[in-house]
Design an enzyme around this catalytic site. Structure first.
Site, PDB file in Angstrom:
ATOM      1  N   ASP A 157       0.842  -1.090   0.029  1.00  0.00           N
ATOM      2  CA  ASP A 157       0.030  -0.010   0.000  1.00  0.00           C
ATOM      3  C   ASP A 157       0.639   1.092  -0.043  1.00  0.00           C
ATOM      4  O   ASP A 157       1.309   1.488   0.868  1.00  0.00           O
ATOM      5  CB  ASP A 157      -0.652   0.026   1.210  1.00  0.00           C
ATOM      6  CG  ASP A 157      -1.738   1.119   1.181  1.00  0.00           C
ATOM      7  OD1 ASP A 157      -1.637   2.068   0.472  1.00  0.00           O
ATOM      8  OD2 ASP A 157      -2.338   1.294   2.371  1.00  0.00           O
ATOM      9  N   LYS A 201       2.942  11.164  -3.398  1.00  0.00           N
ATOM     10  CA  LYS A 201       1.787  10.631  -4.153  1.00  0.00           C
ATOM     11  C   LYS A 201       0.859  11.786  -4.637  1.00  0.00           C
ATOM     12  O   LYS A 201       0.341  11.335  -5.746  1.00  0.00           O
ATOM     13  CB  LYS A 201       0.927   9.666  -2.864  1.00  0.00           C
ATOM     14  CG  LYS A 201      -0.232   8.696  -3.668  1.00  0.00           C
ATOM     15  CD  LYS A 201      -0.630   7.768  -2.761  1.00  0.00           C
ATOM     16  CE  LYS A 201      -1.765   7.079  -3.530  1.00  0.00           C
ATOM     17  NZ  LYS A 201      -2.339   5.867  -2.375  1.00  0.00           N
ATOM     18  N   GLU A 257      -7.233   0.507  -4.620  1.00  0.00           N
ATOM     19  CA  GLU A 257      -7.248   0.136  -3.321  1.00  0.00           C
ATOM     20  C   GLU A 257      -8.633  -0.214  -2.725  1.00  0.00           C
ATOM     21  O   GLU A 257      -8.785  -1.089  -1.747  1.00  0.00           O
ATOM     22  CB  GLU A 257      -6.972   1.799  -2.539  1.00  0.00           C
ATOM     23  CG  GLU A 257      -5.508   1.968  -2.989  1.00  0.00           C
ATOM     24  CD  GLU A 257      -5.098   3.373  -2.728  1.00  0.00           C
ATOM     25  OE1 GLU A 257      -5.967   4.154  -2.280  1.00  0.00           O
ATOM     26  OE2 GLU A 257      -3.884   3.781  -2.808  1.00  0.00           O
ATOM     27  N   ASP A 287     -13.001   5.272   1.148  1.00  0.00           N
ATOM     28  CA  ASP A 287     -11.860   5.151   1.411  1.00  0.00           C
ATOM     29  C   ASP A 287     -11.367   7.015   1.524  1.00  0.00           C
ATOM     30  O   ASP A 287     -11.074   7.542   0.640  1.00  0.00           O
ATOM     31  CB  ASP A 287     -10.910   4.495   0.283  1.00  0.00           C
ATOM     32  CG  ASP A 287      -9.453   4.582   0.911  1.00  0.00           C
ATOM     33  OD1 ASP A 287      -9.177   5.399   1.743  1.00  0.00           O
ATOM     34  OD2 ASP A 287      -8.642   4.232  -0.053  1.00  0.00           O
TER      35      ASP A 287
END
Lengths: 217, 631
Positions: B31, B94, B193, B215
Site C-alpha cells: 500500500d 503521491k 485500493e 476510503d
C-alpha cells in the site's frame, strides 16, 4: 413480432478449430483441444447469452450467464497464452460487456430488438400528442433553480413523476412486444422514443440535482 | 497493469509439486500511501499480515529526506526532519505522481521546495541539493519496503501487487509502475485500493452482496461500489476526489493554530511543526472531547509556553464542509450503479481519516447503516493486496476474478472546446465504442483527434491524454466525409484510439500513453542507478553529474576562445583562462559541491565575454541586410 425475432437466431454450425484444425461446434472452446474459439460473427447479443431475444428477459438468468461467461473468457485467464488466444479473449469479453450493457437496460434493449427486427428508421415521425407533454415537462424543469432552498424537494417530485412515466412506457412496450394491441414496429418505435425521452429527462434532473447538492460542480 | 507473471489456472495443468512450500513465490502486497506505506505478505497460518520494521512498527511514513551530502533517509527519521528541514524533505509525494508543475501548484498551494518542469512535462523537485522526480521519491519508499520484506521472507522478492486509488488516471498509474521498476520490483498488478479492501474483507469473512468501500486516505478520497459473489468481484461504479483527504483535515487545524498565533506568512519549518501537532490533535480528538496543547513558538521549534484548547465540537464544525464534500460523490456513485443505499449489504471504511467520529457519523447517516470497522482501516488495503499477490504469484489458485469499469469518462474534443463522451465512466471493461464524425470545412483533408478524460463539459477542463491527426481524407464538401473514431479499452484499462475514414479506409491509430510518464531511457537510467548504487552512492552520482557538467562548460569555453578570442585583450584572456584552470582543478577533487561552485564562479567571471560574443553574432546577422528585413 416473436416470429420475426426468432428468425435471426444463429444455428450452431460446425466449424474448423483455428488451432488444432479439428472440427468443432461453434462455442467458447474447441471440442477437441479446448482452445478458445472466435466469437461467431453476426450472432445476436441474446444468442451470446443463450437466451431468446425478448423485451422481458429473466434478469437473474441474464446476470448469471454474464458472470459465467466472464469466469470462462476474461483476459486475466489468458495472460499466459498466445497472442491469438489473448486477442480472442479480448474480443469475446468486449462483446459480452456490450451485450450485458445493451440487454440489462430496457431502453437500449428495446432499441436493439427493434433493429434486430429490421426497424431502421432514423427518427420516428413527430408524435403530436407527446409533443404537448414534452412542452409541459420542459417548462417544469426550467422553473427549478438549483440554488433555491426548495430545489431538492422540487427535483425529487419531478423525478418521481418522470419515473412513473418511464415505467408506464416500459410496461406498454412490454405489452406491444408480447403482441397485445397495435404491435407494428412503427408503433413500438414510437413508444421506445418516448421512453428514451423520459430517460434523458431523468438524466437532466440528475444533473440539476448534483448541482443542487454540490454547487461547485 | 500488465500481468508480468503467468497465472496457473485451476484445471490447466498445475503440477502437484508447484504448490509445495519450496516453490512458493515470495510475493507481497504494498500500500503506497500518501501519508504512510505498508507491505504485507501471507503468513505461515495463511492469513495476511503487515511486515514490521526492526522496531516492530508496521507503518512507514511516506517521507523522504535528501541530505546535503547526498544521503537519503526514508520513513520515521525523514519524518522527524520535516520540521527542521522542510526544504529537503518530501512528504505526500503521491499527490505529485503523474502530475504537471502547474497542476501541483494549483492543488498544493505553497510548497517548501522548488518545482521544475522536466522532460515530457514531468515534475522535478529541488529538495535541498537533490533534484528528483516524484517517481524517484516513491521508488525510495518502495525500496525500503522491499528490503524489509526480503529480510522477513528470507530472499529476493519475486513480485508485488501495488495499490492505487481507483480514481488514479493513466498518467498516475504509469508513474506508480515506473516507481516500482526503479525500485527493482516486479509489478504483478496495480490493484485499486477499494478492491484490495474488499478482498481483505471478502476472503476473510466470506461476505457476499453489494458493498460500498469508503476510503478517506491522507490525500485522496475514493468511493467504490462492489458486487461480491463467490469467485467474482464486480465493480459497479467508482468515484472520488484525488485532492481531498486527511491532510485537508489537518490543514484546518494548522490554519486555526496559525490564526491564533496571528501569523500570516509562516516559514516552512513552522508549517511542518503545526502539521505534526495537527495530526496529534486530530488523533486524540477521535477518543476525547477536547485537547489542550502547547502552541509552537515562532522563533524556535520548542513550544512558546502558551497553551490552547480545541474541542471536538469546534473541530467538527470546522471540517464539516470538507467531509460533506464526500457525500455528493457517494450519491453519484450509487446513482451511476442504479442502486439505493438500502440495497447495500455493508459499508467498509478504509484510511486513517475514517477514525474521525464525524466521518463515521456522516457515512452512517448517508448509507443508513453502521459501517464495518473489523479490520484496521490503515492496514486493510495492504492486507488485501497481499491476498491478490498470492493469487497472481501462483501460490493460490486464481479463484477470484475482478470485473472492472472505467473510472472516468473517455471522450474526444469537438468544435468549440466541447467534450464529447465516447466511453462513459463506469463502463465495464474491456469495451469498444465507436462514434462517427465529419469534416466542417470544404476540402478538409486532415482531422485532429484530441483524446481527453474526465467529467467536465469543456475539453480544456478535462485531462488531455493524446493528440494525433488523421490525414489523407479525400477532398469533399463539408460534412460529407465519414470518420469513425473507435475507442478500445482493454481489461487493464489501457486505451487505444483508432480513426478511420469510411469511404477510403484511410486509418490511423494510437495507443494512448500518459503525457507525464517517463521516457524509456529515463527509466533505464534510473534502473541502472538503482541497481548499481546502494544508499550512499547518491554522492558518487552527484559527483559524476558535476564532473560532466564541468567538462561541458570547459569545452564550451575552449571553443569560445578559439573562435572569438580576438574580442579579449591580454588581461581579459588571462582572467578567463585562470577561471578555467581553477574549475579544472576542482574536477580532480571528489567533492561535487566544490565543482558546482566553481562552475557558478566561472559563469560569473566570463559573463562579459559571453555578452561580447552575443553582440558580435548579432552584428554579423545584421550586416549586409536592408533595414526592411528587420521591420
Amino acid at each position: 413480432m416473436r416470429r420475426i425475432l426468432q428468425g435471426v437466431m444463429i444455428a450452431n454450425a460446425p466449424m474448423l478449430c483455428w488451432s488444432c484444425r479439428g472440427p468443432t461446434p461453434a462455442g467458447l472452446f474447441c471440442a477437441t483441444c479446448r482452445t478458445i474459439l472466435p466469437p461467431v460473427a453476426g450472432e445476436d447479443l441474446f444468442g451470446l447469452f443463450d437466451i431468446a431475444p425478448t423485451f422481458e428477459p429473466d434478469l437473474t438468468i441474464l446476470e448469471k450467464r454474464y458472470r459465467d461467461l466472464q469466469k470462462q473468457l476474461h483476459p486475466d485467464f489468458f495472460a499466459h497464452c498466445s497472442g491469438t488466444e489473448r486477442r480472442l479473449s479480448l474480443e469475446w469479453t468486449t462483446r459480452i460487456n456490450e451485450a450485458w450493457q445493451t440487454m440489462s437496460d430496457p431502453v437500449t434493449r428495446a432499441g436493439y430488438l427493434l433493429r434486430l427486427a429490421g426497424w431502421h428508421a432514423e427518427r420516428p415521425a413527430v408524435d403530436p400528442e407527446f409533443l404537448e407533454e414534452v412542452m409541459e415537462l420542459r417548462e417544469a424543469l426550467e422553473e427549478v433553480d438549483p440554488r433555491a432552498p426548495d430545489a431538492i424537494s422540487r427535483l425529487m417530485s419531478l423525478k418521481t413523476a418522470a419515473r412513473i412515466r418511464l415505467e408506464f412506457e416500459i410496461t406498454r412496450i412490454g405489452e406491444l412486444f408480447r403482441g397485445n394491441g397495435d404491435s407494428s414496429l412503427g408503433e413500438i418505435a414510437k413508444h421506445v422514443d418516448r421512453m428514451r425521452y423520459h430517460r434523458r429527462y431523468l438524466e437532466e434532473l440528475d444533473r440539476l440535482e448534483d448541482r443542487a447538492f454540490d454547487p461547485d460542480m | 497493469m500488465d500481468i508480468l507473471l503467468e497465472i496457473t489456472e485451476p484445471g490447466q495443468s498445475p503440477l502437484p509439486h508447484e504448490n509445495t512450500p519450496r516453490s512458493r513465490k515470495r510475493v507481497v502486497g504494498i500500500d503506497l500511501g500518501t501519508t504512510f506505506s505498508l507491505v504485507a505478505a501471507i503468513g505461515l497460518d495463511g492469513l495476511p499480515l503487515c511486515i514490521p520494521d526492526e522496531n516492530g512498527t508496521q507503518a512507514l511514513p511516506s517521507v523522504v529526506h535528501y541530505g546535503p551530502k547526498g544521503s537519503v533517509l526514508v520513513g520515521w527519521p525523514a519524518r522527524d526532519l520535516l520540521v527542521q528541514h522542510p526544504e529537503s524533505t518530501i512528504a505526500s509525494v503521491k499527490r505529485y505522481m503523474g502530475r504537471g508543475v502547474a497542476e501541483i501548484r494549483a492543488r498544493s498551494g505553497t510548497l517548501p521546495y522548488t518545482l521544475e518542469a522536466g522532460e515530457g512535462g514531468m515534475v522535478r523537485i529541488l529538495a535541498g541539493k537533490a533534484k528528483v522526480s516524484p517517481v524517484e521519491v516513491s521508488a525510495e519508499i518502495l525500496k525500503r519496503l522491499k528490503a524489509r520484506a526480503e529480510e522477513a521472507l528470507g530472499g529476493k522478492l519475486q513480485g508485488a501487487v501495488i495499490t492505487v486509488p481507483a480514481y488514479f488516471d493513466d498518467a498516475q498509474r504509469q508513474a506508480t509502475k515506473d516507481a516500482a521498476r526503479v525500485a527493482g520490483l516486479e509489478v504483478l498488478r496495480l490493484l485499486n485500493e477499494p478492491t484490495a479492501a474488499a478482498l481483505a474483507y471478502g476472503l476473510d469473512r466470506g461476505h457476499e452482496g453489494l458493498y460500498a468501500i469508503y476510503d478517506l486516505g491522507g490525500g485522496t478520497f475514493d468511493i467504490s461500489l462492489l458486487k461480491l459473489e463467490k469467485g467474482l468481484f464486480q465493480v459497479m461504479a467508482t468515484g472520488g476526489d484525488s485532492a481531498l483527504g486527511g491532510d485537508d483535515l489537518d490543514q484546518w487545524i494548522v490554519d486555526r493554530v496559525l490564526a491564533r498565533m496571528a501569523i500570516t506568512q509562516p516559514d516552512p519549518g513552522l508549517i511542518q511543526a503545526c502539521r505534526k501537532l495537527a495530526r496529534e490533535i486530530k488523533e486524540q480528538l477521535s477518543d476525547t472531547e477536547s485537547v489542550t496543547f502547547d502552541v509552537p513558538d515562532t522563533a524556535s521549534n520548542s513550544n512558546s509556553g502558551t497553551k490552547d484548547l480545541l474541542t471536538r465540537t469546534a473541530f467538527e464544525q470546522g471540517i464539516r464542509d470538507l467531509v460533506w464534500r464526500t457525500i455528493p460523490i457517494c450519491r453519484r456513485v450509487l446513482k451511476d450503479a442504479g442502486v439505493s443505499p438500502d440495497s447495500l449489504q455493508g459499508v467498509v471504511l478504509v484510511g486513517g481519516s475514517t477514525r474521525v467520529p464525524l466521518v463515521r457519523r456522516m457515512v452512517a447517516e448517508f448509507f443508513g447503516r453502521e459501517p464495518l470497522v473489523d479490520l484496521d482501516p490503515d492496514q486493510v488495503v495492504a492486507l488485501g493486496a497481499a491476498h491478490q499477490a498470492e493469487v497472481l504469484g501462483g501460490n493460490e489458485p486464481a479463484e477470484m476474478l475482478l470485473l472492472d469499469v472505467t473510472p472516468l469518462s473517455l471522450g474526444i474534443e469537438t468544435m468549440g472546446d466541447l467534450m464529447e463522451k465516447i466511453v462513459p465512466r463506469n463502463t465495464p471493461i474491456p469495451t469498444a465504442r465507436a462514434q462517427e464524425f465529419t469534416t466542417f470545412k470544404d476540402g478538409q483533408t486532415a482531422m485532429a483527434i484530441h483524446v481527453v478524460q474526465g467529467e467536465r463539459e469543456l475539453a480544456s477542463q478535462c485531462r488531455s491524454l493524446a493528440r494525433f491527426e488523421l490525414r489523407g481524407i479525400p477532398s469533399m464538401t463539408a460534412g460529407a466525409a465519414r470518420i469513425r473514431v473507435t475507442y478500445q479499452v482493454d481489461a487493464d484499462g489501457l486505451l487505444t484510439v483508432a480513426a478511420r475514414e469510411e469511404t477510403t479506409g484511410v486509418e490511423q491509430s494510437i495507443a494512448v500513453k500518459p503525457s507525464y510518464g517517463l521516457t524509456d531511457d529515463e527509466i533505464a537510467d534510473m534502473l541502472r542507478d538503482a541497481m548499481r548504487h546502494g544508499e550512499d552512492d547518491m554522492r558518487a552520482r552527484l559527483l559524476n553529474e558535476a564532473r560532466v557538467e564541468a567538462n561541458r562548460v570547459l569545452a564550451a569555453a575552449e571553443a569560445a576562445l578559439r573562435e572569438d578570442g580576438d574580442l579579449l585583450n591580454e588581461a581579459e584572456t588571462q582572467r578567463v583562462k585562470s577561471a578555467m584552470v581553477s574549475l579544472l582543478e576542482a574536477t580532480q577533487g571528489e567533492v561535487a559541491e566544490a565543482i558546482n561552485e566553481r562552475v557558478t564562479q566561472m559563469d560569473v567571471q566570463t559573463r562579459f565575454f559571453a555578452q561580447r560574443r552575443m553582440d558580435r553574432s548579432l552584428q554579423k546577422v545584421m550586416t549586409g541586410r536592408k533595414v526592411d528585413d528587420f521591420a
